[in-house]
Structures are given as structure tokens and as C-alpha cells.
Scaffold this motif. Structure first.
Motif, short mmCIF file in Angstrom:
data_model
loop_
_atom_site.label_atom_id
_atom_site.label_comp_id
_atom_site.label_asym_id
_atom_site.label_seq_id
_atom_site.Cartn_x
_atom_site.Cartn_y
_atom_site.Cartn_z
N ARG A 85 0.82 -1.21 0.00
CA ARG A 85 0.00 0.00 0.00
C ARG A 85 0.86 1.26 0.00
O ARG A 85 0.50 2.26 -0.64
CB ARG A 85 -0.94 -0.02 1.19
CG ARG A 85 -2.02 -1.08 1.04
CD ARG A 85 -2.92 -1.24 2.23
NE ARG A 85 -3.25 -0.01 2.89
CZ ARG A 85 -3.27 0.14 4.22
NH1 ARG A 85 -3.00 -0.88 5.01
NH2 ARG A 85 -3.59 1.29 4.75
N ALA A 131 -7.33 1.68 -1.67
CA ALA A 131 -8.30 1.88 -0.60
C ALA A 131 -9.05 0.58 -0.30
O ALA A 131 -9.27 0.23 0.87
CB ALA A 131 -9.28 2.98 -0.98
N ALA A 166 -6.88 -1.72 1.67
CA ALA A 166 -6.81 -1.27 3.07
C ALA A 166 -8.04 -1.73 3.84
O ALA A 166 -7.92 -2.25 4.96
CB ALA A 166 -6.69 0.25 3.13
N SER A 170 -7.97 -4.57 6.80
CA SER A 170 -8.50 -4.22 8.12
C SER A 170 -9.60 -5.20 8.53
O SER A 170 -9.63 -5.65 9.69
CB SER A 170 -9.05 -2.80 8.09
OG SER A 170 -9.66 -2.47 9.30
N ASP A 209 0.07 0.45 8.88
CA ASP A 209 -1.24 0.70 8.28
C ASP A 209 -1.60 2.18 8.33
O ASP A 209 -2.08 2.75 7.35
CB ASP A 209 -2.33 -0.12 8.97
CG ASP A 209 -2.28 -1.59 8.60
OD1 ASP A 209 -1.61 -1.94 7.61
OD2 ASP A 209 -2.91 -2.40 9.31
N TYR A 210 -1.39 2.80 9.48
CA TYR A 210 -1.67 4.23 9.60
C TYR A 210 -0.81 5.02 8.62
O TYR A 210 -1.31 5.91 7.92
CB TYR A 210 -1.42 4.71 11.04
CG TYR A 210 -1.65 6.19 11.18
CD1 TYR A 210 -2.93 6.69 11.33
CD2 TYR A 210 -0.58 7.08 11.13
CE1 TYR A 210 -3.15 8.05 11.43
CE2 TYR A 210 -0.80 8.44 11.23
CZ TYR A 210 -2.08 8.92 11.38
OH TYR A 210 -2.29 10.28 11.46
N ASN A 262 -2.08 4.60 5.04
CA ASN A 262 -3.31 5.38 4.82
C ASN A 262 -3.01 6.86 4.65
O ASN A 262 -3.51 7.51 3.74
CB ASN A 262 -4.30 5.19 5.97
CG ASN A 262 -4.92 3.83 6.00
OD1 ASN A 262 -4.94 3.12 5.01
ND2 ASN A 262 -5.41 3.44 7.16
N ARG A 263 -2.21 7.38 5.56
CA ARG A 263 -1.91 8.81 5.53
C ARG A 263 -1.06 9.16 4.31
O ARG A 263 -1.23 10.21 3.71
CB ARG A 263 -1.20 9.25 6.81
CG ARG A 263 -1.95 8.95 8.10
CD ARG A 263 -3.45 9.22 8.12
NE ARG A 263 -3.81 10.49 7.54
CZ ARG A 263 -4.96 10.74 6.91
NH1 ARG A 263 -5.87 9.81 6.80
NH2 ARG A 263 -5.20 11.92 6.41
N LYS A 277 -12.28 6.93 11.12
CA LYS A 277 -12.78 6.25 9.92
C LYS A 277 -13.65 7.19 9.08
O LYS A 277 -13.56 7.19 7.85
CB LYS A 277 -13.57 5.00 10.31
CG LYS A 277 -12.71 3.88 10.82
CD LYS A 277 -13.54 2.68 11.21
CE LYS A 277 -12.67 1.57 11.76
NZ LYS A 277 -13.46 0.40 12.11
N ILE A 296 -11.21 9.66 7.34
CA ILE A 296 -10.50 9.10 6.18
C ILE A 296 -11.45 8.85 5.03
O ILE A 296 -11.11 9.05 3.87
CB ILE A 296 -9.71 7.83 6.56
CG1 ILE A 296 -8.75 7.41 5.42
CG2 ILE A 296 -10.59 6.66 6.84
CD1 ILE A 296 -7.53 8.21 5.35
#
Length: 134
Positions: free
Chosen positions: A15, A42, A45, A49, A66-67, A70-71, A125, A128
Motif C-alpha cells: 500500500r 483503498a 486497506a 483491516s 497501516d496508519y 493510509n496517511r 474512519k 479518512i
């Protein structure tokens, strides 16, 4: 003895790589390709999760990766859109400031030896989700 990287960590690293590809595609004027890879990333992800939650897999390192993934996806995409003139610069600044404070607080908690997994909250959530939609 060689240590193996778990599938979850490999997905997180994938990712991160895809986030960079999305940014490069946007900067190269390949918006449809960038959108497709963004959506795939996405979905990966959300799937990762979901599987982690169903199998009750917990890892401090994985939650950090993971954070970060995503960021990175959101922020690199926003940066590319700002550079292309498709997004106002202040939107990127808002994203960056939020992430900066989250990272600082997380670092302080780790430094103080609070061993815990950084689980996403409902507010996070929702945040995001709207960042991805934007």
C-alpha cells in the motif's frame, strides 16, 4: 536465523508503494490510472483491516504501518493535486497538520512505553472516508 515478514506487513508495504505510484501517475497526467490505483489501494486497506479484525490479529508495528500507508496515500494524492492545481493548498495543510499532531501524540505514547495497538476510531474512519471521497 532469518525472520519472515508477515502477510499483513507485506500488504502494508504494498500500500505504501501504491501510494507513491498514485502520486507519480497524477503528476504524469494519468488521472484515470491514478484513480484506479487509488481505489484499489483503498479497497486493499479496507479488506486488510476487515481480515485482521475477523482473525483478531493485533500488532503494534502493523498498526503503525497501516496508519502510515493510509496517511501517505491521502497526503501524497493531495500533494499531487495541489501541484497540478486541482486542489487548494490549504486542504493539504489541514491534512498535514492533523497527521503531524497524531504522529507527535503517538510518538509520545510509545516513548512513555504505553504498549498498545493504535486502533482506528469511528471519527478517524469517518475522517479518512471523507478525505478519500474528496
Amino acid at each position: 536465523m532469518k525472520r519472515r515478514i508477515s502477510i499483513g506487513m507485506k500488504v502494508g508495504l504494498l500500500r505504501i508503494a501504491l501510494a507513491i505510484v498514485v502520486m507519480l501517475a497524477l503528476l504524469g497526467g494519468r488521472e484515470r490510472l491514478a484513480l484506479g490505483i487509488f481505489l484499489i489501494t483503498a479497497l486493499i486497506a479496507f479488506g486488510d483491516s476487515y481480515i485482521s479484525k475477523k482473525r483478531n490479529l493485533k500488532s503494534l508495528l502493523k498498526s503503525i504501518v497501516d496508519y502510515f500507508a493510509n496517511r501517505l496515500l491521502v497526503n501524497l494524492t493531495a500533494l499531487a493535486l495541489v501541484l497540478n492545481g486541482s486542489l487548494e493548498w490549504w486542504v493539504l495543510v489541514v491534512f498535514a497538520i492533523r497527521d503531524f499532531f497524531t504522529i507527535v501524540i503517538g510518538t509520545v505514547l510509545i516513548y512513555r512505553d504505553y504498549r498498545r495497538e493504535f486502533n482506528p476510531t469511528v471519527l478517524g474512519k469517518i475522517n479518512i472516508f471523507f478525505q478519500i471521497i474528496t
